[in-house]
Write a protein that holds these residues in place. Structure first.
Motif, PDB file in Angstrom:
ATOM      1  N   ARG A   1      16.462 -32.009   5.619  1.00 58.64           N
ATOM      2  CA  ARG A   1      16.098 -30.849   6.042  1.00 58.64           C
ATOM      3  C   ARG A   1      17.292 -30.088   7.088  1.00 58.64           C
ATOM      4  O   ARG A   1      17.419 -28.935   7.139  1.00 58.64           O
ATOM      5  CB  ARG A   1      14.886 -30.550   6.947  1.00 58.64           C
ATOM      6  CG  ARG A   1      13.502 -30.574   6.075  1.00 58.64           C
ATOM      7  CD  ARG A   1      12.304 -30.492   6.863  1.00 58.64           C
ATOM      8  NE  ARG A   1      11.878 -31.689   7.770  1.00 58.64           N
ATOM      9  CZ  ARG A   1      11.206 -32.487   7.327  1.00 58.64           C
ATOM     10  NH1 ARG A   1      10.654 -32.428   6.042  1.00 58.64           N
ATOM     11  NH2 ARG A   1      10.775 -33.429   7.963  1.00 58.64           N
TER      12      ARG A   1
ATOM     13  N   ALA B   1       9.700 -41.143  12.813  1.00 52.89           N
ATOM     14  CA  ALA B   1      10.704 -40.044  12.252  1.00 52.89           C
ATOM     15  C   ALA B   1      10.836 -39.107  13.050  1.00 52.89           C
ATOM     16  O   ALA B   1      12.026 -38.359  13.170  1.00 52.89           O
ATOM     17  CB  ALA B   1       9.693 -39.416  11.180  1.00 52.89           C
ATOM     18  N   THR B   2      10.590 -39.466  14.361  1.00 54.10           N
ATOM     19  CA  THR B   2      10.854 -38.497  15.446  1.00 54.10           C
ATOM     20  C   THR B   2      11.446 -39.223  16.747  1.00 54.10           C
ATOM     21  O   THR B   2      11.658 -38.454  17.693  1.00 54.10           O
ATOM     22  CB  THR B   2       9.637 -37.724  15.730  1.00 54.10           C
ATOM     23  OG1 THR B   2       8.658 -38.488  16.090  1.00 54.10           O
ATOM     24  CG2 THR B   2       9.240 -36.922  14.769  1.00 54.10           C
TER      25      THR B   2
ATOM     26  N   THR C   1      21.517 -27.846  16.443  1.00 53.56           N
ATOM     27  CA  THR C   1      20.510 -27.990  15.896  1.00 53.56           C
ATOM     28  C   THR C   1      19.652 -29.179  16.453  1.00 53.56           C
ATOM     29  O   THR C   1      18.418 -29.302  16.185  1.00 53.56           O
ATOM     30  CB  THR C   1      20.623 -28.319  14.318  1.00 53.56           C
ATOM     31  OG1 THR C   1      21.479 -29.610  14.219  1.00 53.56           O
ATOM     32  CG2 THR C   1      21.374 -27.373  13.625  1.00 53.56           C
ATOM     33  N   TRP C   2      20.196 -30.074  17.187  1.00 50.30           N
ATOM     34  CA  TRP C   2      19.504 -31.195  17.926  1.00 50.30           C
ATOM     35  C   TRP C   2      18.928 -30.633  19.182  1.00 50.30           C
ATOM     36  O   TRP C   2      18.132 -31.229  20.090  1.00 50.30           O
ATOM     37  CB  TRP C   2      20.413 -32.438  18.014  1.00 50.30           C
ATOM     38  CG  TRP C   2      20.641 -33.142  16.944  1.00 50.30           C
ATOM     39  CD1 TRP C   2      21.442 -32.838  15.713  1.00 50.30           C
ATOM     40  CD2 TRP C   2      20.003 -34.426  16.654  1.00 50.30           C
ATOM     41  NE1 TRP C   2      21.411 -34.107  14.767  1.00 50.30           N
ATOM     42  CE2 TRP C   2      20.679 -34.844  15.106  1.00 50.30           C
ATOM     43  CE3 TRP C   2      18.960 -35.401  17.058  1.00 50.30           C
ATOM     44  CZ2 TRP C   2      20.225 -36.027  14.526  1.00 50.30           C
ATOM     45  CZ3 TRP C   2      18.439 -36.208  16.674  1.00 50.30           C
ATOM     46  CH2 TRP C   2      19.068 -36.682  15.339  1.00 50.30           C
TER      47      TRP C   2
ATOM     48  N   ASN D   1      13.831 -36.036   7.449  1.00 50.50           N
ATOM     49  CA  ASN D   1      14.416 -34.928   8.306  1.00 50.50           C
ATOM     50  C   ASN D   1      15.980 -34.470   8.154  1.00 50.50           C
ATOM     51  O   ASN D   1      16.173 -33.297   8.344  1.00 50.50           O
ATOM     52  CB  ASN D   1      14.157 -35.982   9.789  1.00 50.50           C
ATOM     53  CG  ASN D   1      12.931 -35.667  10.372  1.00 50.50           C
ATOM     54  OD1 ASN D   1      12.036 -34.853  10.066  1.00 50.50           O
ATOM     55  ND2 ASN D   1      12.391 -36.794  11.066  1.00 50.50           N
TER      56      ASN D   1
ATOM     57  N   LEU E   1      19.354 -26.595   6.896  1.00 53.82           N
ATOM     58  CA  LEU E   1      19.440 -25.833   8.022  1.00 53.82           C
ATOM     59  C   LEU E   1      20.870 -25.290   8.278  1.00 53.82           C
ATOM     60  O   LEU E   1      21.492 -24.452   8.634  1.00 53.82           O
ATOM     61  CB  LEU E   1      18.708 -26.249   9.246  1.00 53.82           C
ATOM     62  CG  LEU E   1      18.911 -25.611  10.489  1.00 53.82           C
ATOM     63  CD1 LEU E   1      18.274 -24.237  10.266  1.00 53.82           C
ATOM     64  CD2 LEU E   1      17.919 -26.420  11.578  1.00 53.82           C
TER      65      LEU E   1
ATOM     66  N   LYS F   1      12.297 -26.804  13.303  1.00 57.30           N
ATOM     67  CA  LYS F   1      12.476 -26.455  11.702  1.00 57.30           C
ATOM     68  C   LYS F   1      12.639 -27.944  10.871  1.00 57.30           C
ATOM     69  O   LYS F   1      12.562 -27.774   9.691  1.00 57.30           O
ATOM     70  CB  LYS F   1      13.700 -25.384  11.379  1.00 57.30           C
ATOM     71  CG  LYS F   1      13.380 -24.130  11.678  1.00 57.30           C
ATOM     72  CD  LYS F   1      14.375 -23.032  11.311  1.00 57.30           C
ATOM     73  CE  LYS F   1      14.082 -21.957  11.593  1.00 57.30           C
ATOM     74  NZ  LYS F   1      15.152 -20.876  11.724  1.00 57.30           N
ATOM     75  N   TRP F   2      13.474 -28.659  11.474  1.00 58.14           N
ATOM     76  CA  TRP F   2      13.736 -29.927  10.661  1.00 58.14           C
ATOM     77  C   TRP F   2      12.934 -31.271  11.206  1.00 58.14           C
ATOM     78  O   TRP F   2      12.782 -32.170  10.350  1.00 58.14           O
ATOM     79  CB  TRP F   2      15.061 -30.153  10.679  1.00 58.14           C
ATOM     80  CG  TRP F   2      15.666 -30.288  11.920  1.00 58.14           C
ATOM     81  CD1 TRP F   2      16.363 -29.571  12.771  1.00 58.14           C
ATOM     82  CD2 TRP F   2      16.063 -31.811  12.339  1.00 58.14           C
ATOM     83  NE1 TRP F   2      17.008 -30.299  13.702  1.00 58.14           N
ATOM     84  CE2 TRP F   2      16.890 -31.625  13.402  1.00 58.14           C
ATOM     85  CE3 TRP F   2      15.844 -33.016  12.003  1.00 58.14           C
ATOM     86  CZ2 TRP F   2      17.203 -32.649  14.212  1.00 58.14           C
ATOM     87  CZ3 TRP F   2      16.415 -34.053  12.360  1.00 58.14           C
ATOM     88  CH2 TRP F   2      17.129 -33.969  13.513  1.00 58.14           C
ATOM     89  N   LEU F   3      12.870 -31.433  12.452  1.00 57.44           N
ATOM     90  CA  LEU F   3      12.407 -32.743  12.969  1.00 57.44           C
ATOM     91  C   LEU F   3      10.751 -32.845  12.959  1.00 57.44           C
ATOM     92  O   LEU F   3      10.244 -32.740  13.823  1.00 57.44           O
ATOM     93  CB  LEU F   3      12.798 -32.918  14.611  1.00 57.44           C
ATOM     94  CG  LEU F   3      12.533 -34.084  15.315  1.00 57.44           C
ATOM     95  CD1 LEU F   3      13.390 -35.032  14.475  1.00 57.44           C
ATOM     96  CD2 LEU F   3      12.991 -34.063  16.766  1.00 57.44           C
ATOM     97  N   LEU F   4      10.532 -33.132  11.524  1.00 55.44           N
ATOM     98  CA  LEU F   4       9.095 -32.815  11.349  1.00 55.44           C
ATOM     99  C   LEU F   4       8.440 -34.166  10.819  1.00 55.44           C
ATOM    100  O   LEU F   4       7.097 -34.033  10.611  1.00 55.44           O
ATOM    101  CB  LEU F   4       8.745 -31.771  10.282  1.00 55.44           C
ATOM    102  CG  LEU F   4       9.308 -30.411  10.752  1.00 55.44           C
ATOM    103  CD1 LEU F   4       9.155 -29.380   9.525  1.00 55.44           C
ATOM    104  CD2 LEU F   4       8.336 -29.966  11.713  1.00 55.44           C
ATOM    105  N   GLY F   5       9.262 -35.196  10.234  1.00 58.36           N
ATOM    106  CA  GLY F   5       8.541 -36.349   9.811  1.00 58.36           C
ATOM    107  C   GLY F   5       8.022 -36.159   8.588  1.00 58.36           C
ATOM    108  O   GLY F   5       8.637 -35.477   7.743  1.00 58.36           O
ATOM    109  N   PRO F   6       6.845 -36.804   8.160  1.00 65.58           N
ATOM    110  CA  PRO F   6       6.306 -37.018   6.885  1.00 65.58           C
ATOM    111  C   PRO F   6       5.807 -35.508   6.593  1.00 65.58           C
ATOM    112  O   PRO F   6       5.854 -34.573   7.353  1.00 65.58           O
ATOM    113  CB  PRO F   6       5.273 -37.742   6.716  1.00 65.58           C
ATOM    114  CG  PRO F   6       5.225 -38.478   8.117  1.00 65.58           C
ATOM    115  CD  PRO F   6       5.915 -37.760   9.065  1.00 65.58           C
TER     116      PRO F   6
ATOM    117  N   TYR G   1      15.812 -24.709  16.231  1.00 56.89           N
ATOM    118  CA  TYR G   1      16.071 -25.174  15.296  1.00 56.89           C
ATOM    119  C   TYR G   1      15.503 -26.256  15.101  1.00 56.89           C
ATOM    120  O   TYR G   1      15.191 -26.980  14.223  1.00 56.89           O
ATOM    121  CB  TYR G   1      17.845 -25.468  15.490  1.00 56.89           C
ATOM    122  CG  TYR G   1      18.723 -24.178  15.539  1.00 56.89           C
ATOM    123  CD1 TYR G   1      18.215 -23.200  14.540  1.00 56.89           C
ATOM    124  CD2 TYR G   1      19.532 -23.956  16.265  1.00 56.89           C
ATOM    125  CE1 TYR G   1      18.906 -22.006  14.446  1.00 56.89           C
ATOM    126  CE2 TYR G   1      20.382 -22.825  16.230  1.00 56.89           C
ATOM    127  CZ  TYR G   1      19.854 -21.765  15.262  1.00 56.89           C
ATOM    128  OH  TYR G   1      20.763 -20.581  15.367  1.00 56.89           O
TER     129      TYR G   1
END
Lengths: 159, 129
Positions: free
Chosen positions: B105, A156-157, A33-34, B102, B109, A42-47, A39
């Protein structure tokens, strides 16, 4: 879904930030996922309100990566870097640069598995305290919502 | 917006706070002062360090606004100033919340992927889904 995971953020030295979090999944899956763009986006999106239309990952030492985020209002932000060490599914060392005015960081992710759960330890190292402070200052002094959104997203990223 | 409220924190002070906190001796001094004021001599006691060395650390903490001097002219007791610590904590908390968004989420997943894997295994074994 059981979620007893706690996220810790520490500043053990003057130029590092360490983020630790445990996930209820085996290490190979967490690694996936990293490092798999399908993947990551899908999740590393911040605010809220941000998507990741570009997520390029060339996962090998010397390979590069590039992420571009887009907000609902069309504002875009990009971040890029390279891979120094790629040891699946346990260790990933990469560089990261937000833009010319940002210092390059070296990010080390270490995954350890215990009883089917995986702990992710992410160490973000700035080249110096001055560089870390400069990165903080840019977001902290500007005062506009947009620059805070930039900072939000940067924080966040940082991977 | 939370960010704008946080914007009132002087960046220089935040930097100074984090720099001051980066040293283990200074963190120990702050921990000691959290339980009450103390003189330089008292602060130096638990450390294998000279008083001047402790004074140097105290100066860094004072410059960062984390420690102030009491009125007693003889002892000059040092006191903890909590506000900059609270601000640094607020910044870290904000950072933590962003990551937590994050990671929540990512939890979802991972759960989906685990379910997907189990289904694939069952299919492979010929089990009914």
């Amino acid at each position: 879904m059981t979620n007893t995971a706690t996220l810790t953020v520490a500043t053990p030295t003057e130029r590092e930030i360490v983020i630790t979090r445990t996930f209820d999944a085996p290490r190979a899956l967490v690694w996936e996922t990293w490092t798999n763009p399908n993947y990551v986006r899908k999740w590393l999106l911040g605010p809220e309100g941000w998507t990741m239309p570009v997520c390029e990952i060339d996962l090998r030492p010397g390979g590069s990566w590039r992420y571009v985020w887009r907000k609902l209002d069309g504002v875009e932000m990009a971040m890029a870097g390279g891979y120094i060490e790629v040891t699946p599914p346990e260790r990933l060392v990469s560089t990261e640069k937000w833009g010319p005015e940002w210092p390059e960081t070296v990010n080390t992710m270490v995954l350890t598995e215990s009883a089917g759960r995986t702990t992710t330890t992410l160490t973000i190292a700035y080249p110096s305290r001055e560089a870390r402070d400069a990165a903080l200052k840019t977001g902290m002094t500007d005062g506009s919502e947009r620059s805070f959104a930039r900072l939000d997203n940067l924080l966040a990223t940082l991977v | 917006m939370q960010a704008i409220r946080l914007g009132r924190i002087t960046p220089g002070r935040l930097d100074a706070t984090f720099a001051a906190l980066a040293d283990p001796t200074r963190r120990a001094i702050l921990a000691r002062l959290a339980s009450g004021q103390a003189s330089v001599t008292e602060l130096a006691e638990p450390f294998a360090m000279s008083q001047p060395a402790i004074s140097k650390h105290l100066k860094v903490l004072e410059r960062a606004g984390l420690v102030s001097r009491g009125r007693d002219a003889q002892r000059r007791p040092r006191r903890l100033v909590a506000r900059p610590l609270a601000e640094a904590n607020e910044w870290l908390e904000r950072y933590r919340r962003l990551w937590e968004g994050n990671f929540q989420r990512l939890d979802i997943l991972l759960e989906e992927l685990k379910t997907g894997q189990k289904k694939t295994e069952r299919t492979r074994r010929g089990d009914r889904p």
